[in-house]
Motif scaffolding. Structure first.
Motif, PDB file in Angstrom:
ATOM      1  N   VAL A 237       0.843  -1.196   0.000  1.00  0.00           N
ATOM      2  CA  VAL A 237       0.000   0.000   0.000  1.00  0.00           C
ATOM      3  C   VAL A 237       0.878   1.246   0.000  1.00  0.00           C
ATOM      4  N   GLY A 238       0.381   2.301  -0.634  1.00  0.00           N
ATOM      5  CA  GLY A 238       1.169   3.504  -0.820  1.00  0.00           C
ATOM      6  C   GLY A 238       1.678   4.104   0.475  1.00  0.00           C
ATOM      7  N   GLY A 239       0.875   4.050   1.539  1.00  0.00           N
ATOM      8  CA  GLY A 239       1.253   4.677   2.795  1.00  0.00           C
ATOM      9  C   GLY A 239       2.437   4.048   3.490  1.00  0.00           C
ATOM     10  N   ASN A 240       2.884   2.881   3.022  1.00  0.00           N
ATOM     11  CA  ASN A 240       4.038   2.225   3.652  1.00  0.00           C
ATOM     12  C   ASN A 240       5.370   2.846   3.234  1.00  0.00           C
ATOM     13  N   TYR A 241       5.385   3.620   2.166  1.00  0.00           N
ATOM     14  CA  TYR A 241       6.657   3.957   1.533  1.00  0.00           C
ATOM     15  C   TYR A 241       7.173   5.361   1.832  1.00  0.00           C
ATOM     16  N   ALA A 242       6.328   6.381   1.787  1.00  0.00           N
ATOM     17  CA  ALA A 242       6.809   7.736   2.040  1.00  0.00           C
ATOM     18  C   ALA A 242       7.465   7.880   3.424  1.00  0.00           C
ATOM     19  N   PRO A 243       6.935   7.252   4.482  1.00  0.00           N
ATOM     20  CA  PRO A 243       7.580   7.411   5.792  1.00  0.00           C
ATOM     21  C   PRO A 243       8.977   6.804   5.890  1.00  0.00           C
ATOM     22  N   SER A 244       9.377   6.000   4.888  1.00  0.00           N
ATOM     23  CA  SER A 244      10.703   5.379   4.957  1.00  0.00           C
ATOM     24  C   SER A 244      11.799   6.270   4.367  1.00  0.00           C
ATOM     25  N   ILE A 245      11.441   7.349   3.700  1.00  0.00           N
ATOM     26  CA  ILE A 245      12.428   8.158   2.988  1.00  0.00           C
ATOM     27  C   ILE A 245      13.401   8.853   3.945  1.00  0.00           C
ATOM     28  N   VAL A 246      12.893   9.481   4.986  1.00  0.00           N
ATOM     29  CA  VAL A 246      13.778  10.207   5.913  1.00  0.00           C
ATOM     30  C   VAL A 246      14.771   9.251   6.583  1.00  0.00           C
ATOM     31  N   PRO A 247      14.348   8.088   7.097  1.00  0.00           N
ATOM     32  CA  PRO A 247      15.344   7.143   7.640  1.00  0.00           C
ATOM     33  C   PRO A 247      16.367   6.690   6.599  1.00  0.00           C
ATOM     34  N   GLN A 248      15.926   6.518   5.340  1.00  0.00           N
ATOM     35  CA  GLN A 248      16.872   6.142   4.290  1.00  0.00           C
ATOM     36  C   GLN A 248      17.901   7.243   4.066  1.00  0.00           C
TER      37      GLN A 248
END
Length: 408
Positions: A237-248
């Protein structure tokens, strides 16, 4: 070793989904018998070709997800009429109401899959039924409409056939396909959408390891958490991905290529989940059995059921088990990884996913420890990761006869 987490919600949402029947033959063609539903979908497909076709892509200039093919496939759904109006049209912007529920509440899910070109110039898909089944599961979890998978596969094949000229006829190159489903109802009411759109776009993809395979280093990340028990980590689902950008970005700033996402239990033990957007595999000697083991975390609701993950496990059980290797799906703690490395029992760690097939890991930074993952200084990949990569790519590019290869 079982997780010791608090009680969690059931893994699956029991929404009826119509699925395609298994295909007993190894390569399905348009001339094969189709269900009445599939024939109806194909007969209603409208194709409008672009009047300004693009030249074949320059293979040396391709960047993942930055360039797209000439056409888009769309399929509309409403509560009143169901799935209607499948069409392939020139690629372009889509009108979307500012109140569309996808923009406000993330009513969207998607898939990542590829089309490959075999030595005869045919386009091939790798286990596309698995991707469509997973898209339906994600849709059901988000209260979005599900679809008939056999019909959708036939429509997708028509789209791929039209765009196959964008697949560079070179080893390691492919056409990345992004089926996306989103709620389109113009409403800011938090409720099940009454209209939706499924669309597919395609992006030519270069050889991920054109300069040679390179092992990566991971930063073990306990917080923020990628997925948690009872959440939506097992759905694309789309909502799983944007929150991972800052930690990356934080990991990259510290000199690492990706995050190794951890999840701690109530006693403080930290469990491995995924590496970036990939499933994780470990090759080590099990201290209890003294046998070499290929192990990956189980599908406990926090792990995405990757098609590559499933394929590696099935091939490993068929082939590596004959070489004396145990194949396991079980929880892996960071303490176990650190101990195996320190004791010389850890020989390989690698990620697995559609984009790369496998991505070997050289080291993992965990708190103040650097865990060596078993590669020698002059090695970029271990023997197990190289074997499974070869096996899967032989199937993807039609170099061997296998039921997982779907020839368009």
């Amino acid at each position: 070793m079982a997780h010791r987490f608090l009680p969690r919600l059931p893994r699956t949402i029991h929404t009826p989904i119509r699925t395609a029947s298994p295909r007993p033959h190894h390569c399905r063609h348009y001339s094969s018998p189709q269900s009445a539903r599939s024939q109806a979908a194909l007969s209603s497909l409208r194709i409008q070709k672009t009047q300004s076709p693009s030249p074949p892509p320059d293979a040396g200039q391709l960047q993942f997800g930055r360039a797209f093919t000439d056409h888009i496939f769309t399929f509309e759904w409403t509560t009143e009429h169901g799935w209607t109006n499948p069409q392939i049209t020139p690629y372009g912007k889509m009108p979307l109401d500012p109140a569309a529920c996808v923009l406000h509440y993330a009513f969207t899910c998607f898939e990542g899959m590829k089309a490959y070109k075999d030595p005869q110039g045919n386009a091939r898909l790798f286990r596309p039924q698995k991707n469509l089944q997973r898209l339906n599961r994600s849709a059901a979890r988000l209260a979005l409409p599900t679809f008939d998978e056999e019909s959708m596969l036939d429509l997708l094949a028509r789209y791929v056939e039209l765009e196959k000229g964008f697949i560079p006829p070179l080893p390691g190159y492919s056409l990345y396909l992004r089926p996306t489903l989103m709620g389109t109802e113009a409403s800011i009411s938090v409720s099940r959408p009454r209209s939706a759109l499924l669309y597919v776009i395609a992006s030519p993809m270069g050889n991920y390891f054109a300069g040679g395979m390179k092992a990566v280093s991971l930063q073990a990340t306990r917080s923020p958490v990628r997925a948690w028990p009872g959440g939506v980590g097992e759905f694309k689902v789309g909502g799983n991905y944007a929150p991972s950008i800052v930690p990356q970005e934080d990991a990259a700033a510290a000199g690492f290529q990706q995050n190794l996402w951890l999840l701690a239990d109530s006693e403080g033990d930290e469990y491995v989940t995924e590496a970036g957007t990939m499933n994780l595999f470990v090759v080590w000697v099990n201290p209890d059995t003294g046998r070499t083991e290929l192990v990956t975390p189980p599908l406990d609701g926090t792990i995405l059921p990757g098609v590559t993950r499933t394929s590696i496990l099935e091939l490993a059980r068929e082939r590596l088990s004959k070489e004396g290797m145990d194949i396991s799906e079980r929880s892996i703690t960071m303490k176990e990884l650190a101990n195996a490395s320190r004791e010389g029992r850890l020989s390989e760690v690698f990620g697995a996913g559609t984009a790369v097939v496998v991505s070997p890991v050289r080291s993992i930074q965990w708190n103040d420890q650097t865990i060596d993952c078993g590669l020698k200084k002059d090695e970029e990949a271990g023997p197990v990761s190289l074997k499974v990569k070869k096996w899967i790519e032989e199937i993807q590019y039609g170099l061997v006869d296998h039921p997982w290869s779907y020839r368009v």
